[in-house]
Design an enzyme around this catalytic site. Sequence first.
Site, PDB file in Angstrom:
ATOM      1  N   GLY A 163     -26.392  -2.108  16.835  1.00 51.47           N
ATOM      2  CA  GLY A 163     -24.960  -1.876  16.669  1.00 51.47           C
ATOM      3  C   GLY A 163     -24.179  -2.116  17.948  1.00 51.47           C
ATOM      4  O   GLY A 163     -24.668  -2.761  18.866  1.00 51.47           O
TER       5      GLY A 163
ATOM      6  N   GLY B 287     -22.143 -11.906  21.116  1.00 49.55           N
ATOM      7  CA  GLY B 287     -23.556 -12.321  21.196  1.00 49.55           C
ATOM      8  C   GLY B 287     -24.256 -12.083  19.857  1.00 49.55           C
ATOM      9  O   GLY B 287     -24.944 -12.962  19.325  1.00 49.55           O
ATOM     10  N   HIS B 288     -24.073 -10.880  19.307  1.00 43.14           N
ATOM     11  CA  HIS B 288     -24.678 -10.583  17.990  1.00 43.14           C
ATOM     12  C   HIS B 288     -24.105 -11.512  16.917  1.00 43.14           C
ATOM     13  O   HIS B 288     -24.832 -11.992  16.051  1.00 43.14           O
ATOM     14  CB  HIS B 288     -24.361  -9.142  17.562  1.00 43.14           C
ATOM     15  CG  HIS B 288     -24.942  -8.086  18.449  1.00 43.14           C
ATOM     16  ND1 HIS B 288     -24.155  -7.316  19.278  1.00 43.14           N
ATOM     17  CD2 HIS B 288     -26.208  -7.663  18.632  1.00 43.14           C
ATOM     18  CE1 HIS B 288     -24.923  -6.446  19.921  1.00 43.14           C
ATOM     19  NE2 HIS B 288     -26.178  -6.640  19.552  1.00 43.14           N
TER      20      HIS B 288
ATOM     21  N   VAL C  66     -24.883 -15.379  25.308  1.00 38.15           N
ATOM     22  CA  VAL C  66     -23.431 -15.607  25.197  1.00 38.15           C
ATOM     23  C   VAL C  66     -22.774 -14.843  26.350  1.00 38.15           C
ATOM     24  O   VAL C  66     -23.102 -13.682  26.602  1.00 38.15           O
ATOM     25  CB  VAL C  66     -22.896 -15.117  23.834  1.00 38.15           C
ATOM     26  CG1 VAL C  66     -21.396 -15.356  23.735  1.00 38.15           C
ATOM     27  CG2 VAL C  66     -23.622 -15.830  22.699  1.00 38.15           C
TER      28      VAL C  66
ATOM     29  N   SER D  71     -23.945  -4.733  24.726  1.00 38.24           N
ATOM     30  CA  SER D  71     -23.276  -3.531  24.198  1.00 38.24           C
ATOM     31  C   SER D  71     -22.996  -2.544  25.320  1.00 38.24           C
ATOM     32  O   SER D  71     -22.084  -1.732  25.235  1.00 38.24           O
ATOM     33  CB  SER D  71     -24.151  -2.860  23.146  1.00 38.24           C
ATOM     34  OG  SER D  71     -24.456  -3.783  22.140  1.00 38.24           O
TER      35      SER D  71
ATOM     36  N   GLN E 155     -38.194  -9.404  25.918  1.00 36.60           N
ATOM     37  CA  GLN E 155     -38.331  -8.879  24.544  1.00 36.60           C
ATOM     38  C   GLN E 155     -38.722 -10.008  23.582  1.00 36.60           C
ATOM     39  O   GLN E 155     -39.576  -9.839  22.717  1.00 36.60           O
ATOM     40  CB  GLN E 155     -37.010  -8.235  24.101  1.00 36.60           C
ATOM     41  CG  GLN E 155     -36.949  -7.890  22.620  1.00 36.60           C
ATOM     42  CD  GLN E 155     -35.742  -7.052  22.260  1.00 36.60           C
ATOM     43  OE1 GLN E 155     -35.782  -5.846  22.407  1.00 36.60           O
ATOM     44  NE2 GLN E 155     -34.684  -7.660  21.768  1.00 36.60           N
TER      45      GLN E 155
END
Length: 281
Positions: free
Chosen positions: A31, A36-37, A176, A186, A153
């Site tokens: 969330g 980017g997401h 991004v 975030s 990751q």
Amino acid sequence: MEVIEKTAILAEKISLLRQAGKTAGFVPTMGALHEGHLSLVRFCRQQNKITVVSIFVNPTQFNDKSDLERYPRMPEKDLKLLKTAGCDLVFLPDEKEIYPETDTRVFDFEGLDEVMEGRHRPGHFNGVAQVVTRLFDIVKPDRAYFGLKDFQQVAIIRKVVKNMQLPVEIVACPIVRECDGLAMSSRNMLLTKTERKKALVLSHTLFKAKAMKDSHTPDSVTAFVIQQINAAEGVDLEYFEIVDGMTLQPATSWDNENGVIGCIAARVGKIRLIDNIEFSS
Ligand code: PAF
């Protein structure tokens, strides 16, 4: 766009769609969505019939409790953004849906977790692997999308998928950046105005480091980056390493078939930021 909170309902829904011959692409998130997401959602939509996004702040990947508490949560805003981005299904589970029982699985990442983030955040990647494999098991996606800002990751998730022979293609998507170079995260929204300005030293130094590549060795570029960040007021460097893009072991030359990446982590005030730059691919 449909928002689903229950694991069984989502699994059933996706199973029906897949029986109808539709491919499912999946974007797992915690969330507090940003551009980017949304770029991951766009890649996903281009390559799949249905796009599933999960929003779940996974407690098992936070080794620092205050970091978990501080992590931004804004589900309503996220849902609006996802609707506009053309997402089909949003999975918004609570902790019991993901972990009906405590997840005690311990993953072997064959050393990939012993460097950089893994060294500074013990247990973090085990938590990531727990939640990602759990989500893959529920969603059963054909493809899953991850941002390369979290370079380590991505390497670790690829390793898990390979070792467990999971039938999912991992698609890594470019970082991004904000117009001034700051990698989108975030956590950026937790920075004060002054801290945000100070944080620019990370990306700006990485850009300078890349420009030095043709005339310097990895070791001298590393020394330059460390010196620049240490000289920046209000920024505490955790690490900068130039590594092989697959083994994540220190790279001694630019000429490397797995690619060469420079990865950085630093605290700006209380906020921990990471970024990276590709020197060669
Ligand atoms: O990259 C993230 O946001 C998280 O680590 C992920 C992959 C959603 C797992 O919680």
